[in-house]
Write a protein that holds these residues in place. Sequence first.
Motif, mmCIF file in Angstrom:
data_model
loop_
_atom_site.group_PDB
_atom_site.id
_atom_site.type_symbol
_atom_site.label_atom_id
_atom_site.label_comp_id
_atom_site.label_asym_id
_atom_site.label_seq_id
_atom_site.Cartn_x
_atom_site.Cartn_y
_atom_site.Cartn_z
ATOM 1 N N ASN A 287 25.019 -23.581 34.378
ATOM 2 C CA ASN A 287 26.026 -22.541 34.613
ATOM 3 C C ASN A 287 27.302 -22.763 33.799
ATOM 4 O OD1 ASN A 287 26.216 -24.736 36.573
ATOM 5 N ND2 ASN A 287 28.013 -23.651 37.327
ATOM 6 N N THR A 288 27.575 -24.039 33.462
ATOM 7 C CA THR A 288 28.832 -24.319 32.753
ATOM 8 C C THR A 288 28.769 -23.976 31.261
ATOM 9 O OG1 THR A 288 28.183 -26.596 32.314
ATOM 10 C CG2 THR A 288 29.387 -26.209 34.349
ATOM 11 N N VAL A 289 27.565 -23.748 30.728
ATOM 12 C CA VAL A 289 27.503 -23.440 29.287
ATOM 13 C C VAL A 289 27.183 -21.972 28.989
ATOM 14 C CG1 VAL A 289 26.761 -25.804 28.791
ATOM 15 C CG2 VAL A 289 25.058 -24.009 28.913
ATOM 16 N N ILE A 290 26.880 -21.196 30.023
ATOM 17 C CA ILE A 290 26.463 -19.804 29.783
ATOM 18 C C ILE A 290 27.506 -19.003 29.011
ATOM 19 C CG2 ILE A 290 25.958 -17.592 30.894
ATOM 20 C CD1 ILE A 290 24.385 -19.047 32.927
ATOM 21 N N GLU A 291 28.768 -19.129 29.452
ATOM 22 C CA GLU A 291 29.805 -18.331 28.816
ATOM 23 C C GLU A 291 29.885 -18.636 27.320
ATOM 24 O OE1 GLU A 291 33.632 -18.570 30.607
ATOM 25 O OE2 GLU A 291 34.345 -16.821 29.488
ATOM 26 N N GLN A 292 29.800 -19.932 27.034
ATOM 27 C CA GLN A 292 29.886 -20.390 25.656
ATOM 28 C C GLN A 292 28.717 -19.878 24.796
ATOM 29 O OE1 GLN A 292 30.040 -24.624 25.902
ATOM 30 N NE2 GLN A 292 29.962 -24.879 23.684
ATOM 31 N N VAL A 293 27.488 -19.963 25.324
ATOM 32 C CA VAL A 293 26.335 -19.625 24.480
ATOM 33 C C VAL A 293 25.952 -18.151 24.523
ATOM 34 C CG1 VAL A 293 25.394 -21.958 24.599
ATOM 35 C CG2 VAL A 293 24.581 -20.237 26.216
ATOM 36 N N ALA A 294 26.429 -17.435 25.543
ATOM 37 C CA ALA A 294 25.980 -16.047 25.682
ATOM 38 C C ALA A 294 27.115 -15.042 25.521
ATOM 39 C CB ALA A 294 25.307 -15.854 27.038
ATOM 40 N N ALA A 295 28.286 -15.526 25.101
ATOM 41 C CA ALA A 295 29.482 -14.675 25.070
ATOM 42 C C ALA A 295 29.237 -13.293 24.452
ATOM 43 C CB ALA A 295 30.615 -15.393 24.353
ATOM 44 N N GLN A 296 28.551 -13.249 23.313
ATOM 45 C CA GLN A 296 28.413 -11.938 22.656
ATOM 46 C C GLN A 296 27.294 -11.096 23.263
ATOM 47 O OE1 GLN A 296 27.232 -14.759 21.518
ATOM 48 N NE2 GLN A 296 25.966 -14.533 19.690
ATOM 49 N N HIS A 297 26.628 -11.632 24.286
ATOM 50 C CA HIS A 297 25.521 -10.882 24.896
ATOM 51 C C HIS A 297 25.827 -10.437 26.320
ATOM 52 C CE1 HIS A 297 23.052 -11.605 21.496
ATOM 53 N NE2 HIS A 297 23.103 -12.909 21.630
ATOM 54 N N LEU A 298 27.098 -10.445 26.697
ATOM 55 C CA LEU A 298 27.434 -10.061 28.064
ATOM 56 C C LEU A 298 27.876 -8.610 28.096
ATOM 57 C CD1 LEU A 298 29.468 -13.273 28.899
ATOM 58 C CD2 LEU A 298 27.146 -12.756 29.624
ATOM 59 N N SER A 299 27.045 -7.773 28.726
ATOM 60 C CA SER A 299 27.439 -6.370 28.866
ATOM 61 C C SER A 299 26.867 -5.893 30.183
ATOM 62 C CB SER A 299 26.865 -5.532 27.724
ATOM 63 O OG SER A 299 25.497 -5.260 27.963
ATOM 64 N N ASN A 300 27.167 -4.640 30.542
ATOM 65 C CA ASN A 300 26.592 -4.179 31.815
ATOM 66 C C ASN A 300 25.116 -3.826 31.680
ATOM 67 O OD1 ASN A 300 26.967 -1.897 30.385
ATOM 68 N ND2 ASN A 300 28.318 -0.880 31.860
ATOM 69 N N GLU A 301 24.583 -3.988 30.469
ATOM 70 C CA GLU A 301 23.132 -3.782 30.281
ATOM 71 C C GLU A 301 22.374 -5.112 30.230
ATOM 72 O OE1 GLU A 301 21.668 -0.001 28.169
ATOM 73 O OE2 GLU A 301 23.099 -0.956 26.800
ATOM 74 N N THR A 302 23.113 -6.213 30.263
ATOM 75 C CA THR A 302 22.471 -7.525 30.181
ATOM 76 C C THR A 302 21.678 -7.793 31.452
ATOM 77 O OG1 THR A 302 24.350 -8.311 28.903
ATOM 78 C CG2 THR A 302 22.887 -9.999 29.819
ATOM 79 N N GLN A 303 20.447 -8.258 31.288
ATOM 80 C CA GLN A 303 19.648 -8.646 32.456
ATOM 81 C C GLN A 303 19.524 -10.163 32.492
ATOM 82 O OE1 GLN A 303 15.993 -6.600 31.711
ATOM 83 N NE2 GLN A 303 16.736 -4.660 32.541
ATOM 84 N N VAL A 304 19.597 -10.705 33.704
ATOM 85 C CA VAL A 304 19.524 -12.153 33.868
ATOM 86 C C VAL A 304 18.319 -12.493 34.749
ATOM 87 C CG1 VAL A 304 20.741 -14.195 34.699
ATOM 88 C CG2 VAL A 304 22.029 -12.338 33.637
ATOM 89 N N TYR A 305 17.521 -13.445 34.314
ATOM 90 C CA TYR A 305 16.332 -13.884 35.062
ATOM 91 C C TYR A 305 16.470 -15.367 35.350
ATOM 92 C CZ TYR A 305 14.612 -9.401 33.602
ATOM 93 O OH TYR A 305 14.491 -8.049 33.417
ATOM 94 N N LEU A 306 16.440 -15.718 36.630
ATOM 95 C CA LEU A 306 16.693 -17.097 37.028
ATOM 96 C C LEU A 306 15.540 -17.647 37.822
ATOM 97 C CD1 LEU A 306 20.198 -16.430 38.613
ATOM 98 C CD2 LEU A 306 19.718 -17.219 36.308
ATOM 99 N N CYS A 307 15.122 -18.854 37.499
ATOM 100 C CA CYS A 307 14.125 -19.504 38.337
ATOM 101 C C CYS A 307 14.393 -20.999 38.396
ATOM 102 C CB CYS A 307 12.727 -19.245 37.799
ATOM 103 S SG CYS A 307 11.515 -19.933 38.920
ATOM 104 N N GLY A 308 14.425 -21.517 39.609
ATOM 105 C CA GLY A 308 14.684 -22.944 39.760
ATOM 106 C C GLY A 308 15.118 -23.248 41.171
ATOM 107 N N PRO A 309 15.644 -24.451 41.378
ATOM 108 C CA PRO A 309 16.069 -24.824 42.724
ATOM 109 C C PRO A 309 17.268 -23.979 43.186
ATOM 110 C CG PRO A 309 16.340 -26.652 41.136
ATOM 111 C CD PRO A 309 15.789 -25.505 40.389
ATOM 112 N N PRO A 310 17.342 -23.705 44.495
ATOM 113 C CA PRO A 310 18.397 -22.832 45.021
ATOM 114 C C PRO A 310 19.826 -23.173 44.590
ATOM 115 C CG PRO A 310 16.768 -23.246 46.714
ATOM 116 C CD PRO A 310 16.388 -24.096 45.538
ATOM 117 N N PRO A 311 20.247 -24.446 44.543
ATOM 118 C CA PRO A 311 21.638 -24.697 44.130
ATOM 119 C C PRO A 311 21.903 -24.237 42.691
ATOM 120 C CG PRO A 311 20.644 -26.683 45.082
ATOM 121 C CD PRO A 311 19.552 -25.675 44.929
#
Length: 339
Positions: A287-311
């Motif tokens: 979670n701490t690197v998302i902003e850095q690596v995805a900055a130019q891909h953040l829009s209201n059309e961006t879809q996020v898919y998450l899988c892993g442990p609950p925390p």
Amino acid sequence: SAKTVTILPAGVSFDVKPGQSVLEAGLSHGYAMPHSCTVGTCGSCKCKLAEGKIKELTDFAYVLEADELQSGIILTCQSALKSDVTLNIPNFELKQLHPPEDYDGKITKTENLTHDTKKVSILLDRPIWFDAGQYVQLEVEEGLAARSYSFALPPAEDGCREIELFIRQVPGGEFTGMLFDGKLDGKSVKVHGPSGNFWLRDGKGPIICVGGGSGLAPIVSLLEQAAKSPLGRPCIMLFGARTQEDLYCLERIEEIAAKWDGAFTFVPVLSNEPEGSGWTGHTGFVNTVIEQVAAQHLSNETQVYLCGPPPMIDAVTDTVLKLGIVSENIHADKFLDAS
Ligand code: FES
């Protein structure tokens, strides 16, 4: 006799057998009913009863607030029908899924992916059809509770006779202990599925996938499936692991990247890599690197898919909501590492 549910505004109707829950009936017809636990504890199947009468299979008051009960909110997983009913489910997705069925399977092969994760192949009595990202429940015949694992391969057009799952050893876990000791090789297992509302949604915006630990299976399956057709959508895939030793599937990810139509970025993030190992990639939590690596891909059309442990899922969900991703575009497959 069977009663009928109508879901608005989608306008979908189906029959519910006596004693069956609305959720069970909907899933058996292949509808993408919102749900998670199926046993009346998580609240994700909440919806509004607009018309008709239901029978509570367990007391809703454990999960629902007084004002929700007042305004006719129900849990579909704990509701049988007393009359025909109409439900209001604004975010109901019109997606035809393959109805879950019971299969007889046999564990044919296990292979180490890392020191604590195995790839397990299971031969079924007949082919299964599913959507990439979905999971099955496994029941070994030793009287242990069923466990859920995602398909690690994308679906085949003619269905899959042999399925692959990634299974991580849980310290002290009974089922995974037997599996890792080789005691389940060649054993029969009951397989139930496919299940789950984790599949790649249509859209034009960027895709951000985040997998942690054995949560890589549905993400890799979904991306391999997606890479078969030119989507023209940029994709960023983050993989959270402890150390370099815990990274796996790297060749498959490279192949996805090579086939991907457009920009594909793979970002492994290590939380416990020892100092001086020579690792030059990202460290910390995903979670701490998302902003850095995805900055130019953040829009209201961006879809996020998450899988892993609950925390991990909770932390990443918080982060992407703060970065302006809309909650309808966040799809999570939370798994509890089954022991
Ligand atoms: Fe969890 Fe119904 S699915 S409460």
